[in-house]
Design a protein around this motif. Structure first.
Motif, PDB file in Angstrom:
ATOM      1  N   ILE A 229       0.835  -1.201   0.000  1.00 36.33           N
ATOM      2  CA  ILE A 229       0.000   0.000   0.000  1.00 36.33           C
ATOM      3  C   ILE A 229       0.868   1.248   0.000  1.00 36.33           C
ATOM      4  N   ARG A 230       0.485   2.207  -0.824  1.00 35.96           N
ATOM      5  CA  ARG A 230       1.140   3.514  -0.818  1.00 35.96           C
ATOM      6  C   ARG A 230       0.188   4.557  -0.233  1.00 35.96           C
ATOM      7  N   HIS A 231       0.776   5.506   0.486  1.00 36.10           N
ATOM      8  CA  HIS A 231      -0.019   6.640   0.982  1.00 36.10           C
ATOM      9  C   HIS A 231       0.829   7.898   0.895  1.00 36.10           C
ATOM     10  N   LEU A 232       0.329   8.874   0.153  1.00 36.96           N
ATOM     11  CA  LEU A 232       1.015  10.158  -0.010  1.00 36.96           C
ATOM     12  C   LEU A 232       0.557  11.110   1.086  1.00 36.96           C
ATOM     13  N   ILE A 233       1.506  11.565   1.895  1.00 39.10           N
ATOM     14  CA  ILE A 233       1.191  12.485   2.983  1.00 39.10           C
ATOM     15  C   ILE A 233       0.963  13.884   2.412  1.00 39.10           C
ATOM     16  N   LEU A 234      -0.148  14.507   2.804  1.00 34.31           N
ATOM     17  CA  LEU A 234      -0.471  15.866   2.367  1.00 34.31           C
ATOM     18  C   LEU A 234      -0.253  16.851   3.517  1.00 34.31           C
ATOM     19  N   PRO A 235      -0.112  18.136   3.212  1.00 35.39           N
ATOM     20  CA  PRO A 235       0.094  19.128   4.277  1.00 35.39           C
ATOM     21  C   PRO A 235      -1.059  19.129   5.278  1.00 35.39           C
ATOM     22  N   ASP A 236      -0.717  19.381   6.528  1.00 36.53           N
ATOM     23  CA  ASP A 236      -1.718  19.568   7.594  1.00 36.53           C
ATOM     24  C   ASP A 236      -2.702  18.412   7.708  1.00 36.53           C
ATOM     25  N   ASN A 237      -2.246  17.215   7.406  1.00 36.81           N
ATOM     26  CA  ASN A 237      -3.075  16.001   7.506  1.00 36.81           C
ATOM     27  C   ASN A 237      -4.351  16.096   6.673  1.00 36.81           C
ATOM     28  N   LEU A 238      -4.276  16.739   5.525  1.00 35.79           N
ATOM     29  CA  LEU A 238      -5.451  16.862   4.662  1.00 35.79           C
ATOM     30  C   LEU A 238      -5.915  15.506   4.145  1.00 35.79           C
ATOM     31  N   ALA A 239      -4.997  14.551   4.019  1.00 36.40           N
ATOM     32  CA  ALA A 239      -5.365  13.218   3.543  1.00 36.40           C
ATOM     33  C   ALA A 239      -5.945  12.339   4.646  1.00 36.40           C
ATOM     34  N   LYS A 240      -6.009  12.854   5.862  1.00 36.16           N
ATOM     35  CA  LYS A 240      -6.465  12.065   7.028  1.00 36.16           C
ATOM     36  C   LYS A 240      -5.614  10.804   7.164  1.00 36.16           C
ATOM     37  N   ASP A 242      -4.008   9.642   9.628  1.00 40.41           N
ATOM     38  CA  ASP A 242      -4.274   8.832  10.821  1.00 40.41           C
ATOM     39  C   ASP A 242      -5.352   7.792  10.563  1.00 40.41           C
ATOM     40  N   LYS A 243      -6.415   8.177   9.855  1.00 40.92           N
ATOM     41  CA  LYS A 243      -7.505   7.240   9.557  1.00 40.92           C
ATOM     42  C   LYS A 243      -7.040   6.133   8.611  1.00 40.92           C
ATOM     43  N   VAL A 244      -6.214   6.498   7.646  1.00 38.97           N
ATOM     44  CA  VAL A 244      -5.685   5.510   6.698  1.00 38.97           C
ATOM     45  C   VAL A 244      -4.830   4.479   7.433  1.00 38.97           C
ATOM     46  N   LEU A 245      -3.895   4.949   8.245  1.00 43.50           N
ATOM     47  CA  LEU A 245      -2.981   4.031   8.918  1.00 43.50           C
ATOM     48  C   LEU A 245      -3.688   3.187   9.977  1.00 43.50           C
ATOM     49  N   GLU A 246      -4.664   3.757  10.643  1.00 40.43           N
ATOM     50  CA  GLU A 246      -5.430   2.991  11.630  1.00 40.43           C
ATOM     51  C   GLU A 246      -6.241   1.888  10.953  1.00 40.43           C
ATOM     52  N   PHE A 247      -6.778   2.171   9.776  1.00 40.93           N
ATOM     53  CA  PHE A 247      -7.481   1.128   9.023  1.00 40.93           C
ATOM     54  C   PHE A 247      -6.538  -0.018   8.672  1.00 40.93           C
ATOM     55  N   ILE A 248      -5.362   0.326   8.157  1.00 40.37           N
ATOM     56  CA  ILE A 248      -4.399  -0.711   7.773  1.00 40.37           C
ATOM     57  C   ILE A 248      -4.020  -1.560   8.975  1.00 40.37           C
ATOM     58  N   HIS A 286       8.183  12.875   9.508  1.00 38.05           N
ATOM     59  CA  HIS A 286       8.695  12.034  10.593  1.00 38.05           C
ATOM     60  C   HIS A 286       7.619  11.759  11.644  1.00 38.05           C
ATOM     61  N   TYR A 287       6.694  12.697  11.803  1.00 33.47           N
ATOM     62  CA  TYR A 287       5.580  12.439  12.728  1.00 33.47           C
ATOM     63  C   TYR A 287       4.769  11.242  12.262  1.00 33.47           C
ATOM     64  N   TRP A 288       4.427  11.221  10.971  1.00 33.36           N
ATOM     65  CA  TRP A 288       3.596  10.123  10.469  1.00 33.36           C
ATOM     66  C   TRP A 288       4.376   8.821  10.367  1.00 33.36           C
ATOM     67  N   LEU A 289       5.678   8.916  10.141  1.00 33.32           N
ATOM     68  CA  LEU A 289       6.511   7.718  10.155  1.00 33.32           C
ATOM     69  C   LEU A 289       6.497   7.106  11.555  1.00 33.32           C
ATOM     70  N   SER A 290       6.636   7.943  12.558  1.00 32.16           N
ATOM     71  CA  SER A 290       6.579   7.457  13.942  1.00 32.16           C
ATOM     72  C   SER A 290       5.200   6.899  14.277  1.00 32.16           C
ATOM     73  N   LEU A 295       2.041   1.871  15.348  1.00 33.98           N
ATOM     74  CA  LEU A 295       0.981   0.928  14.976  1.00 33.98           C
ATOM     75  C   LEU A 295       1.522  -0.412  14.508  1.00 33.98           C
ATOM     76  N   LYS A 296       2.877  -0.508  14.503  1.00 36.27           N
ATOM     77  CA  LYS A 296       3.562  -1.743  14.103  1.00 36.27           C
ATOM     78  C   LYS A 296       3.291  -2.121  12.644  1.00 36.27           C
ATOM     79  N   LEU A 297       3.208  -1.105  11.777  1.00 29.37           N
ATOM     80  CA  LEU A 297       3.025  -1.362  10.353  1.00 29.37           C
ATOM     81  C   LEU A 297       4.330  -1.847   9.723  1.00 29.37           C
TER      82      LEU A 297
END
Length: 301
Positions: A229-240, A242-248, A286-290, A295-297
């Protein structure tokens, strides 16, 4: 040990030919993707994606900018298809996805491209934005299998897929590589004109995992089956994100690979949206990487 691609067994039993016929039926009242436009593409009518029956190819060749598990030593055999089922306002390939630059090819031509890439030593056939041309692509796979194609198929998609279409690809696609672009339906509609994006994509990704499971690598570290799965991070969490990674993390197996991408830049019509008019910062990435690590992805690059 070399693993035989799934489409080979379907070719040997004649099932691959049956799938071509089933997929072709989707085009007379087009229901290939979730837009379900209902146009007759055999008669030259075009719906949301802009594609007709014959695939439009923008470019092809060994690609070394993909994930390491796809690239290996000789590259991923990438075929870029024109047009798209999404209208992302920030698309970095808008010349081909939105404006349709490229050349129409027949299934026979497309089969030859696949065989050329195999002869160049590519580790896989990487079909980029294939959704709207799936019937002709599978016909090309049928032709190429007859001529000796023997490397895995990568289905490199926006994630906006009909489960019914995906079921017709079971046993044909070896590696599914979906984007999960947005973790919110309204955001998907606003930035990509994709109604119900997150709900539809979640169901699609679950179907992909059902078919091929988590990502599997051979002894050389090259992927031969599974979901990435790929996910492109957008500014200011516009892509949500957190919701994507929690689903995965909650719905998929821990073996499903995830690439968190940091290469967003304001392309195409992004400057018409002030919130999309900057790149992401190192701190955001780095925030989203952490976040993903917590989440142990199964994070890869």
């Amino acid at each position: 040990m070399k693993v035989e691609p799934g489409y080979i067994s379907l070719f040997k039993t004649g099932e691959l030919k049956n799938r071509v016929e089933c997929l072709d039926k989707l085009l007379t009242n087009c229901a290939v993707c979730p837009h379900h436009c209902g146009v007759d593409r055999f008669r030259g009518e075009r719906g949301f994606c802009g594609g007709g029956y014959l695939p439009v190819v923008a470019s092809y060749g060994p690609h070394f900018g993909e994930e390491r598990v796809l690239v290996g030593e000789h590259g991923s055999g990438t075929i870029f298809f024109s047009h798209c089922t999404l209208k992302c306002v920030f698309c970095q390939n808008c010349e081909i996805s939105q404006y349709g630059e490229g050349e129409e090819v027949t299934p026979q031509d497309l089969a030859e491209i696949m065989l050329i890439l195999q002869r160049k030593g590519c580790h896989n056939i990487n079909l980029v934005s294939p959704t709207h041309f799936v019937p002709a692509i599978v016909e090309a796979v049928l032709i190429a299998a007859r001529e000796g194609l023997m490397i895995p198929l990568v289905y490199n998609t926006s994630g906006y897929e009909r489960v019914e279409t995906l079921r017709l690809l079971e046993g044909i696609v070896d590696i599914y590589m979906p984007d999960i672009k947005f973790g919110d339906d309204e955001i998907g509609k606003k930035y990509a004109k994709a109604p119900g994006y997150f709900e539809i994509t979640k169901k699609a990704v679950l179907e992909m995992e059902r078919q091929v499971g988590g990502l599997k690598l051979d002894e050389k570290g090259i992927a031969f089956r599974g979901v990435l799965i790929r996910h492109l991070i957008l500014p200011d969490n516009l892509a949500k994100t957190d919701k994507v990674l929690e689903f995965i993390a909650s719905e998929l197996s821990k073996d499903v690979a995830v690439n968190l991408m940091d290469q967003y830049w304001p392309a195409h019509k992004a400057y018409s949206f002030s919130e999309l008019s900057r790149r992401i910062t190192g701190e955001e990435y780095h925030y989203w990487l952490s976040f993903g690590k917590k989440l142990k992805l199964n994070l890869i690059k």
